[in-house]
Motif scaffolding. Structure first.
Motif, PDB file in Angstrom:
ATOM      1  N   LEU A  61       0.191  -2.394  -7.188  1.00 56.38           N
ATOM      2  CA  LEU A  61      -0.743  -1.272  -7.274  1.00 56.38           C
ATOM      3  C   LEU A  61      -0.924  -0.862  -8.733  1.00 56.38           C
ATOM      4  N   THR A  62      -2.165  -0.834  -9.202  1.00 54.61           N
ATOM      5  CA  THR A  62      -2.464  -0.403 -10.579  1.00 54.61           C
ATOM      6  C   THR A  62      -3.683   0.517 -10.578  1.00 54.61           C
ATOM      7  N   ASN A  63      -3.588   1.561 -11.392  1.00 47.37           N
ATOM      8  CA  ASN A  63      -4.711   2.490 -11.586  1.00 47.37           C
ATOM      9  C   ASN A  63      -5.338   2.935 -10.262  1.00 47.37           C
ATOM     10  N   LEU A  64      -4.485   3.369  -9.363  1.00 43.73           N
ATOM     11  CA  LEU A  64      -4.940   3.777  -8.036  1.00 43.73           C
ATOM     12  C   LEU A  64      -4.745   5.284  -7.863  1.00 43.73           C
ATOM     13  N   LYS A  65      -5.806   5.966  -7.393  1.00 42.63           N
ATOM     14  CA  LYS A  65      -5.745   7.398  -7.153  1.00 42.63           C
ATOM     15  C   LYS A  65      -5.810   7.678  -5.654  1.00 42.63           C
ATOM     16  N   VAL A  66      -4.980   8.618  -5.216  1.00 45.32           N
ATOM     17  CA  VAL A  66      -5.019   9.075  -3.833  1.00 45.32           C
ATOM     18  C   VAL A  66      -5.163  10.588  -3.885  1.00 45.32           C
ATOM     19  N   GLN A  67      -6.289  11.089  -3.393  1.00 45.12           N
ATOM     20  CA  GLN A  67      -6.595  12.518  -3.527  1.00 45.12           C
ATOM     21  C   GLN A  67      -6.710  13.206  -2.165  1.00 45.12           C
ATOM     22  N   LYS A  68      -6.774  14.540  -2.223  1.00 49.47           N
ATOM     23  CA  LYS A  68      -6.954  15.377  -1.042  1.00 49.47           C
ATOM     24  C   LYS A  68      -5.900  15.100   0.033  1.00 49.47           C
ATOM     25  N   LEU A  69      -4.659  14.941  -0.390  1.00 49.12           N
ATOM     26  CA  LEU A  69      -3.578  14.706   0.565  1.00 49.12           C
ATOM     27  C   LEU A  69      -3.399  15.920   1.463  1.00 49.12           C
ATOM     28  N   SER A  70      -3.164  15.639   2.740  1.00 48.04           N
ATOM     29  CA  SER A  70      -3.028  16.697   3.732  1.00 48.04           C
ATOM     30  C   SER A  70      -1.605  16.701   4.283  1.00 48.04           C
ATOM     31  N   GLN A  71      -1.413  17.382   5.428  1.00 49.10           N
ATOM     32  CA  GLN A  71      -0.061  17.404   5.994  1.00 49.10           C
ATOM     33  C   GLN A  71       0.294  16.077   6.640  1.00 49.10           C
ATOM     34  N   VAL A  72      -0.645  15.480   7.362  1.00 47.67           N
ATOM     35  CA  VAL A  72      -0.444  14.162   7.966  1.00 47.67           C
ATOM     36  C   VAL A  72      -1.466  13.211   7.371  1.00 47.67           C
ATOM     37  N   ASN A  73      -0.960  12.132   6.747  1.00 46.77           N
ATOM     38  CA  ASN A  73      -1.821  11.206   6.011  1.00 46.77           C
ATOM     39  C   ASN A  73      -1.620   9.784   6.529  1.00 46.77           C
ATOM     40  N   ILE A  74      -2.719   9.219   7.020  1.00 42.13           N
ATOM     41  CA  ILE A  74      -2.678   7.879   7.608  1.00 42.13           C
ATOM     42  C   ILE A  74      -3.244   6.875   6.610  1.00 42.13           C
ATOM     43  N   PHE A  75      -2.495   5.781   6.369  1.00 45.15           N
ATOM     44  CA  PHE A  75      -2.967   4.732   5.462  1.00 45.15           C
ATOM     45  C   PHE A  75      -3.138   3.437   6.235  1.00 45.15           C
ATOM     46  N   VAL A  76      -4.339   2.861   6.119  1.00 48.57           N
ATOM     47  CA  VAL A  76      -4.634   1.598   6.797  1.00 48.57           C
ATOM     48  C   VAL A  76      -5.171   0.603   5.782  1.00 48.57           C
TER      49      VAL A  76
END
Length: 709
Positions: free
Chosen positions: A389-404
């Motif tokens: 993983l390089t130069n990756l942004k993850v924004q607007k994180l909530s209480q439950v976060n699903i990654f697919v």
């Protein structure tokens, strides 16, 4: 062999008294066809098949009462006078005979009717070939699904060769087995027959088969009893007699205080096949074997044998110590060849130093919390560099976060980023991740750790509305430390706002790594769970936390309501320093290890236990739906969101399952604190993390059945 369909009354059918299911019994006797219909023979055969209190056929009794007598599998018979001998289907006919007596006496036969007993559909076999009959039974009960016990299988195989003169290749071809299985079965049966002829032979039980099988399959024990592979016979009578004693009960007599003779039963030394393997490790050490016999304890024999080895080692080291002094005294006389010989000896001595001295021990978490209270956990994450993983942004994180995302896209690595950030400069957390990445069950070797970690890690986040950064590097240190056998230093620097925290782990080739820090802090409680990683220490700690805070009942209630209503509690017990989770069920008298239950129950128990343990913190769940049936996903995802809200846990999870994503939006729990992310490549072939808010995701799923994977 010709056959035809017939129907006959149940009273005209006689059970096969020579059925292979019970020919291994001590009270079995070969019965001729002329005596097969005798009432006493038939009653004995019926009792054999039914078992005590009909225990051997309870499954059939229940099935017949519920479904009636279904004509699914053929019942094969042959004419015997005015009656018919059952060749195939003895269990079913025996069960039907039992229920016929129940019917006549007004007992409960369920859905069975009188016609089921008066008109039994059969297949009559004519021109009966005994060999073909055995082959047919073998295909059903050796190669097929309705397996006999191993000793019965072996007896049939042996009969085909010994009684009917078939070659090994013929038997293998006809039964669909390989030669290794055939010969192993015959060797084992021959050894059992030898035991039956001994003074202990009346103690043989079918469940002892694997003990004899293991003895003949273990080379050291096989040689010890003098096994002859040509004659299928153990020739060392003395050792054979000893082995038979080890697996048998013995009666010992002594006198009580009044001079009366009193008997005492001595239990066998060997009761399981695994113990045969343990004994084989020291079977050629006569002193250790005698110690075992005297104490009637395998552990005693094993320990005694180890003591001999230890004494020999001490003696060898003593000789090395004294002789090396002699070499020093005359070192002026050494020549080139002798220097080379000394170098070879040095290499051997170096190998005596165990690599475990260079292992990384993972200590318990002694770090304190950075914040006294937390308003909001992670709101965003930035990954400069972490694995792929390089130069990756993850924004607007909530209480439950699903990654697919697809395979090898970095979903698990992303979870590890959240976990590492939560643990700040606690290097134990990083070592723990590397341990499970490398699939180490014990400690990690420093040499392996040094080679595997060769990329700098730089990650950052906004946590509790404060910017946080983390950097992990591998370099030679300039600190004043012991540099003998020094390898490298793993350094971690964590910045929270204006405050900086550092830790250093100095690695060595032949001694324990040296961990140094002035202060160790964590952002919050953080846990990581995966179906591919197992951390018993973490689960024990989580279980203790749940019990202490009375959170466990909530978890057990969910499992009871949705998986198994008989479960009363799940406890952690320790026996001989081995800690295991055991389950108490109102259907069982004894507790069962949790691994005896399905993978789904185990996975749900682990995840929910860690959820409550992560109170006011975060949890990273890799492949959340693994082993969990899709019919349970809606209730389970609802429970996850409920726990997350109740205990203030921020959840990060990955899944490959569309059903799992659908479950989160269909579970009737509020989607205000739900976010879904898709790891995918943009037009420039850069990895990006696109998101859909919970309510938006729900609308799309309901309207167009969207699949964001």
């Amino acid at each position: 062999m010709e056959s035809k369909r017939i129907s006959r009354h149940i009273d005209r059918l006689i059970l096969d008294p020579n059925n292979y299911r019970f020919i291994d019994r001590q009270d079995y006797k070969l019965v001729n066809d002329e005596e097969a219909a005798d009432n006493r023979v038939q009653q004995r055969t019926l009792n054999f098949i039914l078992g005590k209190n009909q225990s051997n056929v309870q499954d059939l009794i229940s099935s017949f009462r519920t479904n009636g007598f279904l004509d699914i599998d053929q019942i094969q018979v042959k004419a015997l006078g005015d009656k018919y001998l059952v060749l195939e289907g003895n269990r079913r006919i025996a069960t039907l005979k039992y229920l016929w007596e129940e019917y006549k006496s007004g007992g409960d036969v369920g859905n069975l009717e009188e016609s089921d007993f008066k008109i039994v559909h059969l297949v009559e076999m004519s021109d009966e070939d005994p060999v073909q009959h055995l082959i047919t039974m073998g295909l059903h009960h050796i190669s097929g699904k309705k397996r006999w016990s191993a000793v019965n299988e072996a007896q049939l195989i042996n009969d085909l060769i010994e009684r009917f003169s078939l070659h090994e290749e013929e038997v293998c071809d006809k039964l669909g087995i390989n030669k290794h299985k055939l010969r192993r079965s015959r060797r084992t049966l021959s050894f059992i027959e030898q035991y039956k002829r001994s003074d202990y032979g009346d103690q043989f039980e079918p469940n002892m088969f694997t003990i004899f099988e293991t003895a003949i399959a273990t080379s050291s024990l096989k040689n010890w009893v003098g096994w002859d592979d040509t004659a299928y016979f153990a020739r060392n009578e003395g050792n054979v007699e000893r082995f038979f004693k080890w697996i048998s009960k013995e009666e010992e007599y002594d006198l009580d205080e009044d001079g009366n003779e009193r008997s005492n039963i001595i239990e066998p030394i060997i009761t399981q096949y695994r113990q045969v393997k343990e004994i084989s490790a020291f079977i050629n050490d006569e002193n250790a074997v005698k110690k075992m016999e005297e104490s009637r304890s395998i552990i005693e024999g094993y320990t005694y044998s180890d003591a001999i080895s230890e004494n020999r080692l001490k003696s060898a080291l003593s000789k090395i110590s004294s002789e090396i002094q002699v070499a020093f005294n005359f070192s002026d006389h050494l020549n080139i060849d002798e220097y080379e010989e000394i170098e070879k000896l040095k290499i051997k001595l170096d190998r005596l130093i165990p690599s475990s001295l260079a292992n990384l021990g993972i200590s318990a978490n002694s770090s304190s919390l950075f914040y006294p209270s937390i308003r909001k956990q992670f709101s965003s994450v930035y990954i400069n560099k972490y694995r792929k993983l390089t130069n990756l942004k993850v924004q607007k994180l909530s209480q439950v976060n699903i990654f697919v995302g697809g395979n090898n896209m970095g979903k698990t690595s992303l979870l590890e980023v959240f976990y590492l950030l939560s643990q700040l400069n606690d290097l134990n957390a990083f070592v723990q991740l590397e341990k499970y990445r490398g699939k180490y069950l014990g400690d990690i070797n420093s040499n392996w750790f040094n080679k595997s970690f060769n990329q700098r890690i730089r990650i950052g986040a906004c946590f509790n509305k404060v910017e946080t950064e983390l950097s992990i590097t591998s370099n030679k240190t300039e600190d004043d430390i012991d540099k003998s056998d020094y390898l490298n230093t793993i350094s971690i620097e964590a910045k929270v706002g204006e405050e900086t925290l550092n830790s250093n782990l100095h690695l060595y080739t032949n001694k324990v790594a040296d961990l140094r820090f002035s202060r160790s802090k964590i952002l919050c409680q953080g846990t990581f769970t995966s179906p591919f990683r197992y951390n018993i220490d973490l689960l024990q700690e989580a279980h203790a936390f749940a019990v202490e805070n009375k959170y466990l009942d909530e978890i057990i209630k969910f499992i009871r309501d949705n998986l198994d209503e008989s479960i009363e509690k799940i406890e952690l017990i320790t026996i001989e320093k081995e800690s295991r989770f055991v389950v108490t069920s109102n259907k069982l008298n004894d507790v069962l290890d949790i691994t005896k239950y399905g993978e789904g129950l185990q996975r749900i128990f682990e995840i929910t236990l860690l959820m409550v343990f992560s109170k006011d913190g975060i949890i990273c769940i890799d492949e959340i739906d693994s082993a969990i049936h899709k019919s349970l996903l809606v209730k389970f995802t609802n429970f996850i969101q409920l726990l997350a809200n109740k205990y203030n846990v921020q959840v990060f999870l990955t899944t490959h399952s569309k059903e799992c994503i659908d479950a989160f939006v269909q579970n009737d729990y509020s989607d205000d604190e739900l976010m879904a992310y898709a790891l995918e490549f943009n037009k420039e072939k850069e990895l990006v993390c696109n998101y859909l808010e919970g309510n938006e995701l729900k609308n799309l799923v309901e309207s167009i059945n969207v699949d964001i994977r």
